[in-house]
Design a protein around this motif. Structure first.
Motif, PDB file in Angstrom:
ATOM      1  N   GLY A 103       0.811  -1.202   0.000  1.00 57.12           N
ATOM      2  CA  GLY A 103       0.000   0.000   0.000  1.00 57.12           C
ATOM      3  C   GLY A 103       0.842   1.248   0.000  1.00 57.12           C
ATOM      4  N   ASP A 154      -1.751  11.093   5.870  1.00 57.89           N
ATOM      5  CA  ASP A 154      -2.223  10.138   6.875  1.00 57.89           C
ATOM      6  C   ASP A 154      -1.576  10.374   8.240  1.00 57.89           C
ATOM      7  OD1 ASP A 154      -3.731   8.530   4.916  1.00 57.89           O
ATOM      8  OD2 ASP A 154      -1.734   8.052   4.148  1.00 57.89           O
ATOM      9  N   ASP A 278      -8.526   7.039  11.549  1.00 59.88           N
ATOM     10  CA  ASP A 278      -9.001   5.881  10.797  1.00 59.88           C
ATOM     11  C   ASP A 278      -7.887   5.219   9.990  1.00 59.88           C
ATOM     12  OD1 ASP A 278      -8.689   8.039   9.122  1.00 59.88           O
ATOM     13  OD2 ASP A 278     -10.457   7.611   7.897  1.00 59.88           O
ATOM     14  N   LEU A 279      -6.667   5.175  10.534  1.00 56.75           N
ATOM     15  CA  LEU A 279      -5.548   4.592   9.805  1.00 56.75           C
ATOM     16  C   LEU A 279      -5.769   3.102   9.542  1.00 56.75           C
ATOM     17  CD1 LEU A 279      -2.386   6.071  11.591  1.00 56.75           C
ATOM     18  CD2 LEU A 279      -3.504   6.897   9.517  1.00 56.75           C
ATOM     19  N   ASP A 280      -5.340   2.660   8.358  1.00 53.53           N
ATOM     20  CA  ASP A 280      -5.355   1.230   8.100  1.00 53.53           C
ATOM     21  C   ASP A 280      -4.082   0.616   8.680  1.00 53.53           C
ATOM     22  OD1 ASP A 280      -3.278   1.840   6.339  1.00 53.53           O
ATOM     23  OD2 ASP A 280      -4.540   1.697   4.555  1.00 53.53           O
ATOM     24  N   LYS A 281      -3.916  -0.716   8.542  1.00 53.84           N
ATOM     25  CA  LYS A 281      -2.780  -1.400   9.152  1.00 53.84           C
ATOM     26  C   LYS A 281      -1.452  -0.916   8.592  1.00 53.84           C
ATOM     27  CE  LYS A 281      -5.038  -5.702  10.544  1.00 53.84           C
ATOM     28  NZ  LYS A 281      -5.030  -7.192  10.431  1.00 53.84           N
ATOM     29  N   GLN A 284      -0.714   2.429  10.132  1.00 53.65           N
ATOM     30  CA  GLN A 284      -0.388   2.216  11.541  1.00 53.65           C
ATOM     31  C   GLN A 284       1.040   1.710  11.699  1.00 53.65           C
ATOM     32  OE1 GLN A 284      -3.345  -0.395  13.198  1.00 53.65           O
ATOM     33  NE2 GLN A 284      -4.999   1.087  12.992  1.00 53.65           N
TER      34      GLN A 284
END
Length: 305
Positions: A103, A154, A278-281, A284
Motif C-alpha cells: 500500500g 495520513d 481511521d488509519l489502516d494497518k 499504523q
C-alpha cells in the motif's frame, strides 16, 4: 539447577508485552484510571500489572501522589525501551503472522527533521516493508495540519512549544532544546542589528527566537526568510546570519552561541506526531515505526544525516 527451574527463572525475568502496553498508557496519560480505560482493564488489574513489572525489573517506575502520577528516573529510561520493544514486536508479527503489507502511506514533515532524520527512518522501514510506498510531503506545520484536515496526508510530524494544547490524536515524539548557532570563528553574531535566518510566520522556532531576542533586548533584522534548513545552513556557513537550531543538529563549522557571546538558550520545543483516527494497518505500521525511531534517536541509537 534443573532445566525446568532455569526455564522458569528465564520466564519470570522476561517482559510481558501487555504490561509494557499498560506502562506506556499510564506514562502518556498520567493516570492509572484513565490508562485502565485505554487498555480495557480494571484499575486494580492495571495496578497489579505495574507491580509485577516493577518486581521483574527490581525498580520503582512511578511516583504517585493524590493529584498526579509521574515517571521515576528508571521509568523514564524504561519508556524509551518499551516503545521500541512494542514497535519491534509488532513488526515481527506483521512480518511472519500477517500477509505481507502493501500500500501507500502519505507522511508529512517539516523541513528540519524531514531532510535530516526522515530519510534514515524510512530507509529502515523499507527494509522490513519493501512493498509499502511512503510518499513524503515537506511543508510548514500550519500547512501540514491543513493537509491532514483535507485528508491529503495520513500521518504528520509537526513542531510545537510545550505550552501548546495537545490534539487528541497527537503524541510527543521528541522534546529537544533549541539554541542559537553561528559560524565557528564568524562575526555575524557581533553585528547590530543582528542578521537572522528566519522562518515563516507561525513557526514555533521563529516565535521562540523573537521571544529570546526581546529578552536580550537585542535588535535584529531578517537577513533570510526561509523554512529550508539547507538555505539556513548556507547563510550561517557564509557568515551572513545566525539562526536557531535543535542542539542535536549542530556540527562543524556551525557552533552553538552561548552566554559568552551574549546569547541565551531558547528553551525546548517538541516534535509531535499526529495521525488520522481511521488509519489502516499499513499506515499504523508507519506510525509505530516513526515513533520507535524517535525513541532510538533519543538514546543515540539513530543518527541523522
Amino acid at each position: 539447577m534443573k532445566p525446568a527451574e532455569i526455564f522458569k527463572d528465564q520466564l519470570l525475568s522476561s517482559l510481558d508485552m501487555e504490561f509494557l502496553k499498560t506502562f506506556i498508557a499510564i506514562a502518556e496519560v498520567g493516570s492509572f484510571s484513565k490508562a485502565a480505560k485505554q487498555v480495557f482493564r480494571t484499575p486494580s488489574a492495571v495496578s497489579m500489572q505495574i507491580k509485577k513489572l516493577e518486581d521483574t525489573l527490581g525498580a520503582s517506575l512511578f511516583v504517585r501522589d493524590a493529584r498526579s502520577v509521574r515517571l521515576t528516573e528508571d521509568g523514564e529510561m524504561l519508556l524509551g525501551y518499551a516503545k521500541q520493544i512494542l514497535a519491534l514486536n509488532n513488526e515481527v508479527l506483521a512480518r511472519f503472522l500477517e500477509p505481507e503489507m502493501t500500500g501507500t502511506v502519505r507522511l508529512g514533515s517539516p523541513d528540519d527533521y524531514g531532510s535530516r532524520l526522515l530519510p534514515v527512518i524510512l530507509r529502515k522501514f523499507a527494509c522490513t516493508h519493501p512493498q509499502v510506498t511512503v510518499d513524503v510531503v515537506i511543508d510548514t506545520t500550519e500547512r501540514l495540519i491543513e493537509r491532514m484536515e483535507e485528508r491529503e496526508v495520513d500521518v504528520i510530524l509537526l513542531t510545537a512549544s510545550p505550552d501548546q494544547p495537545m490534539h487528541k490524536d497527537e503524541i510527543v515524539a521528541l522534546e529537544e532544546p533549541l539554541v542559537w548557532v553561528g559560524l565557528k570563528g564568524g562575526h555575524a553574531h557581533l553585528q547590530d542589528p543582528l542578521p537572522i535566518a528566519m522562518w515563516e510566520a507561525g513557526c514555533v522556532w521563529r516565535a521562540l527566537a523573537i521571544r529570546s531576542l526581546q529578552g536580550m533586548n537585542r535588535s535584529y533584522r531578517s537577513a533570510y526568510m526561509t523554512s529550508s534548513t539547507v538555505a539556513q545552513r548556507a547563510a550561517i556557513q557564509s557568515d551572513l546570519a545566525v539562526a536557531v537550531a535543535p542542539r542535536s543538529f549542530i556540527d562543524e563549522p556551525i557552533v552553538r552561541l552561548t552566554e559568552t557571546e551574549g546569547f541565551q538558550d531558547l528553551g525546548v520545543y517538541q516534535i509531535r506526531l499526529r495521525a488520522r483516527p481511521d488509519l489502516d494497518k499499513v499506515a499504523q505500521a508507519v506510525r509505530e515505526h516513526v515513533i520507535a525511531s524517535f525513541e532510538a534517536f533519543k538514546v543515540g541509537e539513530l543518527e541523522c544525516l
